[in-house]
Write a protein that holds these residues in place. Structure first.
Motif, PDB file in Angstrom:
ATOM      1  N   GLU A 197      34.893  33.778  44.616  1.00 49.50           N
ATOM      2  CA  GLU A 197      36.333  34.053  44.649  1.00 49.50           C
ATOM      3  C   GLU A 197      36.603  35.556  44.579  1.00 49.50           C
ATOM      4  OE1 GLU A 197      38.994  31.985  45.146  1.00 49.50           O
ATOM      5  OE2 GLU A 197      37.447  30.521  45.655  1.00 49.50           O
ATOM      6  N   THR A 198      35.819  36.257  43.774  1.00 44.72           N
ATOM      7  CA  THR A 198      36.000  37.710  43.667  1.00 44.72           C
ATOM      8  C   THR A 198      35.650  38.391  44.983  1.00 44.72           C
ATOM      9  OG1 THR A 198      35.411  37.590  41.313  1.00 44.72           O
ATOM     10  CG2 THR A 198      35.416  39.758  42.334  1.00 44.72           C
ATOM     11  N   GLU A 199      34.547  37.985  45.576  1.00 45.42           N
ATOM     12  CA  GLU A 199      34.146  38.582  46.854  1.00 45.42           C
ATOM     13  C   GLU A 199      35.139  38.231  47.964  1.00 45.42           C
ATOM     14  OE1 GLU A 199      30.108  37.405  47.464  1.00 45.42           O
ATOM     15  OE2 GLU A 199      29.348  38.804  45.928  1.00 45.42           O
ATOM     16  N   LYS A 200      35.704  37.037  47.891  1.00 48.12           N
ATOM     17  CA  LYS A 200      36.730  36.643  48.869  1.00 48.12           C
ATOM     18  C   LYS A 200      37.962  37.540  48.735  1.00 48.12           C
ATOM     19  CE  LYS A 200      37.349  32.206  49.176  1.00 48.12           C
ATOM     20  NZ  LYS A 200      37.851  30.840  48.857  1.00 48.12           N
ATOM     21  N   LYS A 201      38.328  37.840  47.475  1.00 54.20           N
ATOM     22  CA  LYS A 201      39.477  38.725  47.235  1.00 54.20           C
ATOM     23  C   LYS A 201      39.184  40.119  47.773  1.00 54.20           C
ATOM     24  CE  LYS A 201      42.523  37.666  44.938  1.00 54.20           C
ATOM     25  NZ  LYS A 201      43.807  36.998  45.272  1.00 54.20           N
ATOM     26  N   ARG A 232      48.950  32.521  32.316  1.00 50.45           N
ATOM     27  CA  ARG A 232      50.373  32.249  32.078  1.00 50.45           C
ATOM     28  C   ARG A 232      51.157  33.519  31.773  1.00 50.45           C
ATOM     29  NH1 ARG A 232      53.307  31.549  27.645  1.00 50.45           N
ATOM     30  NH2 ARG A 232      51.498  31.407  26.261  1.00 50.45           N
ATOM     31  N   ILE A 233      50.564  34.443  31.017  1.00 50.08           N
ATOM     32  CA  ILE A 233      51.294  35.660  30.625  1.00 50.08           C
ATOM     33  C   ILE A 233      51.103  36.806  31.606  1.00 50.08           C
ATOM     34  CG2 ILE A 233      51.217  35.014  28.184  1.00 50.08           C
ATOM     35  CD1 ILE A 233      49.019  37.067  27.763  1.00 50.08           C
ATOM     36  N   GLY A 234      50.329  36.571  32.668  1.00 54.38           N
ATOM     37  CA  GLY A 234      50.164  37.599  33.694  1.00 54.38           C
ATOM     38  C   GLY A 234      49.065  38.606  33.429  1.00 54.38           C
ATOM     39  N   LEU A 235      48.195  38.322  32.469  1.00 51.48           N
ATOM     40  CA  LEU A 235      47.088  39.238  32.196  1.00 51.48           C
ATOM     41  C   LEU A 235      46.055  39.184  33.320  1.00 51.48           C
ATOM     42  CD1 LEU A 235      45.653  41.209  30.307  1.00 51.48           C
ATOM     43  CD2 LEU A 235      44.783  39.258  29.011  1.00 51.48           C
ATOM     44  N   ILE A 236      45.901  38.001  33.922  1.00 51.86           N
ATOM     45  CA  ILE A 236      45.036  37.837  35.084  1.00 51.86           C
ATOM     46  C   ILE A 236      45.860  37.235  36.217  1.00 51.86           C
ATOM     47  CG2 ILE A 236      42.943  37.558  33.696  1.00 51.86           C
ATOM     48  CD1 ILE A 236      43.125  34.537  34.144  1.00 51.86           C
ATOM     49  N   SER A 237      45.358  37.348  37.444  1.00 56.37           N
ATOM     50  CA  SER A 237      46.098  36.797  38.580  1.00 56.37           C
ATOM     51  C   SER A 237      45.462  35.532  39.121  1.00 56.37           C
ATOM     52  CB  SER A 237      46.185  37.833  39.709  1.00 56.37           C
ATOM     53  OG  SER A 237      44.891  38.180  40.180  1.00 56.37           O
ATOM     54  N   GLN A 238      44.236  35.227  38.669  1.00 57.32           N
ATOM     55  CA  GLN A 238      43.548  34.050  39.199  1.00 57.32           C
ATOM     56  C   GLN A 238      42.544  33.543  38.177  1.00 57.32           C
ATOM     57  OE1 GLN A 238      41.925  34.751  43.095  1.00 57.32           O
ATOM     58  NE2 GLN A 238      40.761  32.849  43.146  1.00 57.32           N
ATOM     59  N   ASP A 254      42.714  47.041  38.930  1.00 56.82           N
ATOM     60  CA  ASP A 254      43.949  46.702  39.639  1.00 56.82           C
ATOM     61  C   ASP A 254      44.205  45.200  39.655  1.00 56.82           C
ATOM     62  OD1 ASP A 254      44.638  49.434  40.772  1.00 56.82           O
ATOM     63  OD2 ASP A 254      42.592  49.174  41.500  1.00 56.82           O
ATOM     64  N   ILE A 255      43.149  44.425  39.762  1.00 48.31           N
ATOM     65  CA  ILE A 255      43.247  42.967  39.867  1.00 48.31           C
ATOM     66  C   ILE A 255      42.243  42.366  38.896  1.00 48.31           C
ATOM     67  CG2 ILE A 255      42.917  40.962  41.385  1.00 48.31           C
ATOM     68  CD1 ILE A 255      43.620  42.857  43.751  1.00 48.31           C
ATOM     69  N   ARG A 256      42.641  41.294  38.216  1.00 48.95           N
ATOM     70  CA  ARG A 256      41.754  40.628  37.259  1.00 48.95           C
ATOM     71  C   ARG A 256      41.637  39.152  37.630  1.00 48.95           C
ATOM     72  NH1 ARG A 256      44.341  44.642  35.225  1.00 48.95           N
ATOM     73  NH2 ARG A 256      46.305  43.490  35.328  1.00 48.95           N
ATOM     74  N   ILE A 257      40.404  38.725  37.912  1.00 56.40           N
ATOM     75  CA  ILE A 257      40.098  37.326  38.197  1.00 56.40           C
ATOM     76  C   ILE A 257      39.142  36.855  37.108  1.00 56.40           C
ATOM     77  CG2 ILE A 257      39.087  35.718  39.863  1.00 56.40           C
ATOM     78  CD1 ILE A 257      39.725  37.782  42.054  1.00 56.40           C
ATOM     79  N   ALA A 258      39.388  35.671  36.557  1.00 60.04           N
ATOM     80  CA  ALA A 258      38.570  35.215  35.430  1.00 60.04           C
ATOM     81  C   ALA A 258      38.057  33.798  35.638  1.00 60.04           C
ATOM     82  CB  ALA A 258      39.375  35.284  34.133  1.00 60.04           C
ATOM     83  N   SER A 259      36.922  33.527  35.031  1.00 59.39           N
ATOM     84  CA  SER A 259      36.397  32.161  34.996  1.00 59.39           C
ATOM     85  C   SER A 259      36.987  31.445  33.781  1.00 59.39           C
ATOM     86  CB  SER A 259      34.873  32.170  34.918  1.00 59.39           C
ATOM     87  OG  SER A 259      34.423  32.915  33.804  1.00 59.39           O
ATOM     88  N   LYS A 260      36.911  30.125  33.793  1.00 59.92           N
ATOM     89  CA  LYS A 260      37.571  29.340  32.746  1.00 59.92           C
ATOM     90  C   LYS A 260      36.928  29.482  31.371  1.00 59.92           C
ATOM     91  CE  LYS A 260      39.763  25.968  35.790  1.00 59.92           C
ATOM     92  NZ  LYS A 260      39.895  24.543  36.178  1.00 59.92           N
TER      93      LYS A 260
END
Length: 262
Positions: A194-198, A178-184, A123-129
Motif C-alpha cells: 500500500e505504501t509503494e502504491k501510494k 479517526r482523528i486524522g493522525l494517519i490517512s490510511q 507528509d503522509i502517514r500510512i499505518a498497519s493495524k
C-alpha cells in the motif's frame, strides 16, 4: 555524497526508481532512536535532497513490531541539559518537513515519542493495524522535544493534541485514523504494498506540480522557531530535575515512578 559511501549502522538506506527508502534498523531496541540515529537520518535526508532523481521517500522501521519506539532511554539517561540543547533532532525533522521530496511514513508498529515525531514530520502517514501512537514523554517527566508540541496540534487539532500530550496515553490505528493522525490503515501484510502504491501514485504526476503544491501548503504554516526553541529549553531544564531522573529510572526498572515535582 552517495548513500552507498556513508557508514550507516542504525539505518538501511535504499534508492530505486525515483523512490528513496529509510529503514530504522535497530530491531533489538524496538527501533528506538539514539543520537547516532538522528545523525544518520540527517545524512539520508541530505543525500536524498541532493539527488534529483528522488521525488518520494518512504520511512519505516525494521521488523513487524516497531516503527520507532521513542528515544533510546539507556542512552538518554546519560544525557545532560547541554546535550538536549545541542540536539539536532528538531533540525533534522524540519529538513524532512520542508524538503522538496514527499515523505511517506509507513508505520509498521509502535510509533511513540520521537518515533511519533518522525511520523509527524512526514507528509503522509500510512499505518498497519498493529500500529500504536503516542507522545508518552510526560510519564517520564519529559516533554515531546522533537517538534511534537508544534506539529501534533496542527495535524489533529489543539484539543486532541493536548489530550494526548498531557495524558501520555497511547492510541491504536483506528483512533489515529479517526482523528486524522494517519490517512490510511491496512493489514500489516499489505502495508509495504500500500505504501509503494501510494508512492507510485505520486510519482506518476507532474513532479514540479507536486513539489510546488507541497511548497505552497508549507508556506501557509507559520514556522515560529520560538516553539522549537522552547521545547529544547524546557527539556534541558527537565533533564536536570529529580523527577526526570526518577521517571527514566522507573521505566528501565519496570516500576511506577514517584514524582515529587522537583
Amino acid at each position: 555524497m552517495s548513500s552507498k559511501n556513508l557508514a550507516y549502522t542504525d539505518l538501511i538506506v535504499k534508492k530505486e526508481s525515483g523512490i528513496g527508502k529509510i529503514i530504522i534498523n535497530r530491531e533489538a531496541q524496538r527501533n528506538a532512536i539514539s543520537p547516532n540515529t538522528w545523525k544518520e537520518l540527517e545524512w539520508a535526508i541530505d543525500d536524498f535532497e541532493d539527488d534529483p532523481n528522488i521525488k518520494v521517500a518512504i520511512v519505516t522501521g525494521a521488523g513487524n513490531k516497531s516503527f520507532a519506539a521513542g528515544a533510546d532511554l539507556k542512552a538518554m539517561q546519560k544525557r545532560t541539559a547541554k546535550d538536549i540543547l545541542s540536539s539536532n533532532a528538531p533540525r533534522v525533522l524540519m529538513k524532512m518537513e520542508q524538503s522538496r521530496i514527499v515523505y511517506i511514513a509507513s508505520i509498521n508498529g509502535v510509533a511513540l515519542g520521537g518515533g511519533c515525531e518522525v511520523a509527524l514530520a512526514c507528509d503522509i502517514r500510512i499505518a498497519s493495524k498493529n500500529a500504536k501512537f503516542g507522545q508518552p514523554e510526560v510519564l517520564l517527566s519529559l516533554i515531546p522535544a522533537g517538534g511534537g508540541t508544534q506539529r501534533l496540534p496542527r495535524i489533529i487539532g489543539e484539543s486532541m493534541a493536548k489530550d494526548l500530550i498531557f495524558t501520555g496515553r497511547v492510541i491504536d490505528g483506528e483512533e489515529a485514523l479517526r482523528i486524522g493522525l494517519i490517512s490510511q490503515l491496512c493489514e500489516f501484510e499489505e502495508l509495504e504494498q500500500e505504501t509503494e502504491k501510494k508512492a507510485a501514485s505520486i510519482l506518476k504526476n507532474g513532479p514540479l506540480a507536486v513539489e510546488y503544491a507541497k511548497t505552497i501548503m508549507n508556506s501557509t504554516i507559520t514556522y515560529d522557531n520560538r516553539g522549537y526553541l522552547l521545547e529544547k529549553l524546557y527539556q534541558g531544564h527537565l533533564m536536570n530535575s529529580e523527577d526526570t531522573k526518577e521517571g527514566i529510572s522507573a521505566f528501565l526498572e519496570k516500576r511506577k515512578p514517584n514524582f515529587k515535582g522537583e
